[in-house]
Design a protein around this motif. Structure first.
Motif, PDB file in Angstrom:
ATOM      1  N   LYS A 157       0.839  -1.208   0.000  1.00  0.00           N
ATOM      2  CA  LYS A 157       0.000   0.000   0.000  1.00  0.00           C
ATOM      3  C   LYS A 157       0.872   1.256   0.000  1.00  0.00           C
ATOM      4  CE  LYS A 157      -4.070  -2.050   2.166  1.00  0.00           C
ATOM      5  NZ  LYS A 157      -4.916  -2.114   3.375  1.00  0.00           N
ATOM      6  N   LEU A 158       1.978   1.229   0.747  1.00  0.00           N
ATOM      7  CA  LEU A 158       2.891   2.376   0.783  1.00  0.00           C
ATOM      8  C   LEU A 158       3.529   2.654  -0.575  1.00  0.00           C
ATOM      9  CD1 LEU A 158       4.818   1.827   4.149  1.00  0.00           C
ATOM     10  CD2 LEU A 158       3.185   3.652   3.624  1.00  0.00           C
ATOM     11  N   LEU A 159       3.711   1.595  -1.370  1.00  0.00           N
ATOM     12  CA  LEU A 159       4.363   1.735  -2.681  1.00  0.00           C
ATOM     13  C   LEU A 159       3.386   2.083  -3.801  1.00  0.00           C
ATOM     14  CD1 LEU A 159       6.767  -1.336  -2.415  1.00  0.00           C
ATOM     15  CD2 LEU A 159       7.383   1.092  -2.195  1.00  0.00           C
ATOM     16  N   THR A 160       2.120   2.163  -3.478  1.00  0.00           N
ATOM     17  CA  THR A 160       1.105   2.440  -4.490  1.00  0.00           C
ATOM     18  C   THR A 160       1.208   3.874  -5.002  1.00  0.00           C
ATOM     19  OG1 THR A 160      -0.407   0.822  -3.529  1.00  0.00           O
ATOM     20  CG2 THR A 160      -1.383   2.515  -4.936  1.00  0.00           C
ATOM     21  N   VAL A 161       1.208   4.008  -6.302  1.00  0.00           N
ATOM     22  CA  VAL A 161       1.184   5.327  -6.949  1.00  0.00           C
ATOM     23  C   VAL A 161      -0.281   5.618  -7.274  1.00  0.00           C
ATOM     24  CG1 VAL A 161       1.946   6.673  -8.943  1.00  0.00           C
ATOM     25  CG2 VAL A 161       3.482   4.954  -7.928  1.00  0.00           C
ATOM     26  N   ASP A 162      -0.880   6.493  -6.497  1.00  0.00           N
ATOM     27  CA  ASP A 162      -2.306   6.776  -6.673  1.00  0.00           C
ATOM     28  C   ASP A 162      -2.613   7.422  -8.024  1.00  0.00           C
ATOM     29  OD1 ASP A 162      -3.133   5.744  -4.177  1.00  0.00           O
ATOM     30  OD2 ASP A 162      -2.505   7.585  -3.189  1.00  0.00           O
ATOM     31  N   LYS A 163      -1.781   8.376  -8.414  1.00  0.00           N
ATOM     32  CA  LYS A 163      -1.995   9.067  -9.684  1.00  0.00           C
ATOM     33  C   LYS A 163      -0.674   9.097 -10.445  1.00  0.00           C
ATOM     34  CE  LYS A 163      -3.644  13.541 -11.490  1.00  0.00           C
ATOM     35  NZ  LYS A 163      -3.467  13.136 -12.820  1.00  0.00           N
ATOM     36  N   LEU A 164      -0.713   8.663 -11.676  1.00  0.00           N
ATOM     37  CA  LEU A 164       0.488   8.659 -12.512  1.00  0.00           C
ATOM     38  C   LEU A 164       0.839  10.089 -12.894  1.00  0.00           C
ATOM     39  CD1 LEU A 164      -0.384   5.628 -14.828  1.00  0.00           C
ATOM     40  CD2 LEU A 164       1.061   5.634 -12.787  1.00  0.00           C
ATOM     41  N   THR A 165       2.005  10.554 -12.456  1.00  0.00           N
ATOM     42  CA  THR A 165       2.421  11.922 -12.764  1.00  0.00           C
ATOM     43  C   THR A 165       3.189  12.005 -14.081  1.00  0.00           C
ATOM     44  OG1 THR A 165       4.354  11.581 -11.367  1.00  0.00           O
ATOM     45  CG2 THR A 165       2.462  12.693 -10.360  1.00  0.00           C
ATOM     46  N   HIS A 166       3.714  10.875 -14.551  1.00  0.00           N
ATOM     47  CA  HIS A 166       4.447  10.814 -15.817  1.00  0.00           C
ATOM     48  C   HIS A 166       3.953   9.614 -16.640  1.00  0.00           C
ATOM     49  CE1 HIS A 166       7.215  13.947 -14.590  1.00  0.00           C
ATOM     50  NE2 HIS A 166       7.286  13.343 -13.421  1.00  0.00           N
ATOM     51  N   PRO A 167       2.688   9.650 -17.071  1.00  0.00           N
ATOM     52  CA  PRO A 167       2.140   8.509 -17.808  1.00  0.00           C
ATOM     53  C   PRO A 167       2.865   8.229 -19.130  1.00  0.00           C
ATOM     54  CG  PRO A 167       0.636  10.377 -17.916  1.00  0.00           C
ATOM     55  CD  PRO A 167       1.719  10.735 -16.939  1.00  0.00           C
ATOM     56  N   GLU A 168       3.510   9.246 -19.682  1.00  0.00           N
ATOM     57  CA  GLU A 168       4.229   9.072 -20.945  1.00  0.00           C
ATOM     58  C   GLU A 168       5.423   8.128 -20.801  1.00  0.00           C
ATOM     59  OE1 GLU A 168       6.373  12.307 -18.762  1.00  0.00           O
ATOM     60  OE2 GLU A 168       4.256  11.786 -19.029  1.00  0.00           O
ATOM     61  N   LEU A 169       5.830   7.848 -19.577  1.00  0.00           N
ATOM     62  CA  LEU A 169       6.969   6.952 -19.340  1.00  0.00           C
ATOM     63  C   LEU A 169       6.562   5.487 -19.237  1.00  0.00           C
ATOM     64  CD1 LEU A 169       8.936   9.061 -16.704  1.00  0.00           C
ATOM     65  CD2 LEU A 169       9.500   8.720 -19.127  1.00  0.00           C
ATOM     66  N   LEU A 170       5.257   5.223 -19.304  1.00  0.00           N
ATOM     67  CA  LEU A 170       4.771   3.857 -19.126  1.00  0.00           C
ATOM     68  C   LEU A 170       4.097   3.323 -20.384  1.00  0.00           C
ATOM     69  CD1 LEU A 170       3.346   4.428 -15.575  1.00  0.00           C
ATOM     70  CD2 LEU A 170       5.139   2.773 -16.142  1.00  0.00           C
ATOM     71  N   TYR A 171       4.309   2.035 -20.625  1.00  0.00           N
ATOM     72  CA  TYR A 171       3.715   1.339 -21.764  1.00  0.00           C
ATOM     73  C   TYR A 171       3.092   0.053 -21.233  1.00  0.00           C
ATOM     74  CZ  TYR A 171       3.728  -1.065 -26.378  1.00  0.00           C
ATOM     75  OH  TYR A 171       3.399  -1.747 -27.517  1.00  0.00           O
ATOM     76  N   LEU A 172       1.786  -0.059 -21.354  1.00  0.00           N
ATOM     77  CA  LEU A 172       1.039  -1.216 -20.868  1.00  0.00           C
ATOM     78  C   LEU A 172       0.882  -2.268 -21.958  1.00  0.00           C
ATOM     79  CD1 LEU A 172      -0.876  -2.681 -18.829  1.00  0.00           C
ATOM     80  CD2 LEU A 172      -2.741  -1.338 -19.863  1.00  0.00           C
ATOM     81  N   LEU A 173       1.309  -3.496 -21.661  1.00  0.00           N
ATOM     82  CA  LEU A 173       1.019  -4.667 -22.487  1.00  0.00           C
ATOM     83  C   LEU A 173       0.038  -5.515 -21.692  1.00  0.00           C
ATOM     84  CD1 LEU A 173       4.612  -5.691 -23.663  1.00  0.00           C
ATOM     85  CD2 LEU A 173       2.936  -4.295 -24.879  1.00  0.00           C
ATOM     86  N   GLN A 174      -1.174  -5.666 -22.202  1.00  0.00           N
ATOM     87  CA  GLN A 174      -2.227  -6.337 -21.428  1.00  0.00           C
ATOM     88  C   GLN A 174      -3.000  -7.307 -22.298  1.00  0.00           C
ATOM     89  OE1 GLN A 174      -3.056  -5.662 -17.964  1.00  0.00           O
ATOM     90  NE2 GLN A 174      -4.082  -7.605 -18.369  1.00  0.00           N
TER      91      GLN A 174
END
Length: 186
Positions: A121-138
């Protein structure tokens, strides 16, 4: 300095996971420092181990719980990361696994307790501040995690959504060119 590519394995997995090994085979064709740390089951210890591996030229890949860790590191240190069928709220899933556990890939027994849940829970990022740095493969056929949670959470990020598949990410190799491009691996 060669780019460092860190693959972060999931819960009860290891550096010998199929995706880690297959991506490592691909990385042998590039001038990179590819590493897959064997992570501790304690979330905060795992993060410390990963933070010690970070260099100014690091990129990340994370699968399942490793995707959760990659998201945390990406957003905290502004590092590009690819997340594969990531856990968005692993503390909810792991609640049902409290008690004695065994990691067959690392061959050891341990106790999963509430301190692990609280650490996640402490490591949870509630809101992505730099979404451009992430790429989701789902893949929508993920039988372990609800794919809709990831699609919604990473809605502002680049996404590759496939119908079907499963938690292991069927035919992972098809995504390699896209991963290499996103992470700017040369």
């Amino acid at each position: 300095m060669a780019k460092r590519v860190i693959y972060i394995h999931g819960f009860n997995s290891s550096q010998k996971s199929y995706k880690a090994v297959r991506f490592g085979e691909l990385m042998a064709n590039y001038d990179v420092d590819y590493c897959v740390p064997c992570l501790n089951h304690e979330p905060l210890q795992a993060i410390i181990e990963l933070e010690q591996l970070l260099t100014p030229n690091t990129v990340l890949l994370g699968s399942s719980l490793g995707g959760f860790f990659a998201t945390y590191l990406s957003q905290r240190y502004q590092i590009p990361a690819v997340v594969i069928n990531p856990a968005v709220a692993p503390y909810n899933l792991l609640q049902s696994l409290l008690g004695p556990n065994y990691n067959p890939y690392q061959d050891y027994h341990y106790e999963l307790n509430n301190s692990h849940i609280e650490a996640l829970k402490l490591l949870t990022v509630d809101k992505l501040t730099h979404p451009e740095l992430l790429y989701l493969l789902q893949q929508t056929g993920d039988e372990v995690l609800n794919y809709q949670h990831a699609v919604k959470y990473y809605s502002q990020c680049k996404q590759w959504i496939e119908f079907g598949g499963d938690h292991s990410y069927v035919e992972f190799e098809r995504t390699f060119a896209s991963i290499v491009d996103f992470l700017k691996i040369t």
